[in-house]
Design a protein around this motif. Structure first.
Motif, PDB file in Angstrom:
ATOM      1  N   ASN A 107       0.813  -1.222   0.000  1.00 56.29           N
ATOM      2  CA  ASN A 107       0.000   0.000   0.000  1.00 56.29           C
ATOM      3  C   ASN A 107       0.848   1.275   0.000  1.00 56.29           C
ATOM      4  N   HIS A 137      -0.133   9.075  -4.258  1.00 53.25           N
ATOM      5  CA  HIS A 137      -1.381   9.838  -4.149  1.00 53.25           C
ATOM      6  C   HIS A 137      -1.147  11.248  -3.618  1.00 53.25           C
ATOM      7  N   VAL A 159      -9.518   6.590   3.143  1.00 52.80           N
ATOM      8  CA  VAL A 159      -8.935   5.291   3.510  1.00 52.80           C
ATOM      9  C   VAL A 159      -8.118   4.718   2.353  1.00 52.80           C
ATOM     10  N   PHE A 160      -8.612   4.926   1.125  1.00 49.12           N
ATOM     11  CA  PHE A 160      -7.895   4.384  -0.037  1.00 49.12           C
ATOM     12  C   PHE A 160      -6.703   5.253  -0.455  1.00 49.12           C
ATOM     13  N   ASN A 161      -6.878   6.570  -0.441  1.00 49.34           N
ATOM     14  CA  ASN A 161      -5.908   7.438  -1.132  1.00 49.34           C
ATOM     15  C   ASN A 161      -5.073   8.350  -0.244  1.00 49.34           C
ATOM     16  N   ASP A 169       1.673   6.948   0.183  1.00 49.54           N
ATOM     17  CA  ASP A 169       0.632   6.060  -0.337  1.00 49.54           C
ATOM     18  C   ASP A 169       0.762   5.874  -1.849  1.00 49.54           C
ATOM     19  N   LEU A 170       0.945   4.628  -2.259  1.00 45.27           N
ATOM     20  CA  LEU A 170       1.171   4.331  -3.678  1.00 45.27           C
ATOM     21  C   LEU A 170      -0.110   4.450  -4.490  1.00 45.27           C
ATOM     22  N   HIS A 203      -6.613  -0.361   2.740  1.00 41.14           N
ATOM     23  CA  HIS A 203      -6.194   0.924   2.171  1.00 41.14           C
ATOM     24  C   HIS A 203      -5.799   0.805   0.706  1.00 41.14           C
ATOM     25  N   VAL A 204      -5.773  -0.415   0.206  1.00 43.86           N
ATOM     26  CA  VAL A 204      -5.530  -0.634  -1.218  1.00 43.86           C
ATOM     27  C   VAL A 204      -6.891  -0.659  -1.929  1.00 43.86           C
TER      28      VAL A 204
END
Ligand code: ARE
Ligand code: CA
Length: 471
Positions: A107, A137, A159-161, A169-170, A203-204
């Motif tokens: 992540n 991100h 949560v994702f980005n 964060d990738l 988170h991915v």
């Protein structure tokens, strides 16, 4: 979608968290294989931050355990050893009949530092030859929070980005990042690894996880890789563990809390009530058994108050025995090192290299406990047979069979209890695998013609018999 848990067979995984590679290899050959474990989970093997100095003054540990969760590079030079040692560990374990599952940090990269265990110089958002600013991100405008970090764990975009505790964060939504991550995981699969515990999978997000998974090669076992997703409960809708079940197996983090509450209710000196476990599993609101990797604790929950830990001694052993007996999820036995403060390093040299695991001096070795290995054997013996003949005293003694293949009784009191119970077994005398091992030198359970036995269950103890162990 990734495969479900294997059904029956040697499916128990020992989680030898932060054991170095030579120690894992030795353990596969001398303990895990011979005692019936079918897998071992190991800590993140990719190169990571190696702190050179203490942080902001609030910390006092130079090499906390969590360095390994900050990826710098996908070369396999880590606190646990070098690439040759990793490869040799994987082949040794496979020869011992033990599959290797790797903790995959995909992540994010780092949140601090500038030098790695592999000697790579890096800066946050600049990992030479691997990722630059355009892969994060932070620079894509996809994170809506003011700070750039996750401020609201119920907000999908955050949560994702956004950044989890400041970790770069990738952009796992891009094909460049997906293929680099997949190339890393495919290298591991090529070395004989059988699957992954996906760190921070929540988170991915489902779409990116599925896209990465689709790029993975088959394992050397000829199967699709095992894919166990780390998704803490508590999030709504798409962020809930149930919403990840279609992508892979999920970690049983809510089950961890239920086990702690059952074996030892709050406050910590209360007695608990394991009779509640009658409904443990899907009936108590947990994710489906075939899609859950279950455990009593892991490295996060043994520190955050959610779980029992090695510090709970006999209660922790009993909970581990229960999990091996119950048949909910694919059971994992957690085994790591003792600690006094939450950030403590595992036993290591001054420059952070983890030293050989020595059980009893710094390493807790729950997987070697004879009461635990007895239940691994029992677990393998009962296979996929469903629970039957549940019995409890309404408080802290329980008993159940697994079909007609075995029967078990557990006592969470601090004194022995004698119970008279319907076992479902045929008339006969059966050997307890806990006190008697393979030699039947311990307790014998006498079952009468109606299937009833009168059994004394030791304090904080288990009596477990296999139908196949009838004398
Ligand atoms: C360290 C320092 C930080 C610093 C950071 C970057 O402690 O102060 O900002 O470095 O420099 C581990 C440690 C962290 C550590 C990190 C990187 O726990 O302290 O940060 O490594 O070195 C959420 C996530 C979940 C995550 C937990 C911890 O959803 O994925 O938080 N768990 C995994 C691992 C951890 C690891 C990471 C992820 C990062 O198992 O060991 O962090 O790789 C609610 C929410 C959950 C939330 C949970 C936290 O339940 O719903 O989503 O979990 O609270 O308890
Ligand atoms: Ca992310």
């Amino acid at each position: 979608a990734a495969p479900s848990n294997p059904v029956g067979g040697r499916d128990v995984i020992a989680n030898l968290w932060e054991w170095n590679w030579p120690s894992v290899a030795r353990e596969c050959t001398t303990q895990l294989g011979p005692k019936g474990y079918g897998g071992v989970q190991v800590a993140p093997p990719q190169d990571s931050v190696k702190r050179q100095r203490l942080g902001d003054g609030s910390d006092t540990i130079l090499h906390p355990w969590w360095e390994v969760y900050q990826a710098v590079d996908y070369a396999l030079t880590s606190r646990m050893g070098n690439e040759a040692q990793f490869r040799s560990m994987v082949s040794t374990c496979r020869r011992a009949g033990v599959k290797v599952y790797v903790d995959a940090v995909v992540n994010h990269m780092t949140g601090q530092g500038d030098t790695s265990y592999g000697g790579v110089k890096y800066a946050r958002y600049d990992y030479a030859g691997l990722y630059g600013q355009g892969n994060f991100h932070k620079y894509s405008g996809d994170c809506p929070s003011a700070s750039g970090g996750i401020e609201d764990f119920n907000n999908l975009q955050q949560v994702f980005n956004c950044e989890l505790v400041g970790l770069a964060d990738l952009r796992t939504d891009t094909s460049v990042v997906r293929s680099r991550v997949a190339a890393y995981l495919n290298k591991l699969l090529g070395y004989g690894v059988s699957g992954f515990r996906v760190d921070a999978a929540k988170h991915v997000g489902q779409a990116d996880l599925d896209a990465i998974y689709a790029r993975l090669h088959d394992t050397k076992d000829g199967t699709r890789p095992y894919w166990a997703l780390e998704v803490f409960g508590g999030g709504p809708g798409r962020l809930a563990p149930d919403a990840f079940v279609r992508s892979g197996v999920v970690l049983g983090l809510d089950g961890v809390k239920q086990l702690k509450s059952a074996f030892k209710s709050y406050p910590t000196d209360a007695a608990g009530s394991i009779a509640t476990l009658r409904d443990f599993g899907e009936d108590s609101g947990l994710t489906p058994s075939r899609r859950t990797l279950s455990f009593v604790q892991n490295h996060d929950t043994e520190r955050n108050g959610d779980a029992l830990s090695y510090k709970d001694g006999a209660t922790n052993r009993l909970a581990t025995q229960y999990l091996l007996a119950a048949g909910y999820g694919r059971p994992q036995v957690y085994s790591a090192f003792s600690f006094t403060t939450a950030d403590d390093s595992p036993p290591a040299t001054p420059d952070g290299m983890i030293t050989d695991a020595a059980c009893g001096s710094g390493w807790t070795c729950a997987h070697r406990d004879r009461g635990v290995t007895a239940l691994v054997r029992w677990h393998n013996g009962v296979g996929a047979a469903p629970q039957a003949h549940w019995w409890d005293d309404g408080a802290n003694v329980i008993a159940f069979s697994r079909g007609d293949r075995g029967w078990v009784a557990m006592n969470n009191n601090t004194v022995a209890r004698t119970v008279r119970v319907q076992t479902g077994l045929a008339r006969g005398r059966y050997c307890d695998v806990v006190t008697g091992g393979r030699s039947c030198s311990g307790t014998v359970v006498a079952v009468n013609g109606s299937g009833v036995a009168r059994v004394t269950v030791p304090a904080k103890g288990t009596v477990a018999v296999l139908a196949a162990s009838r004398r």
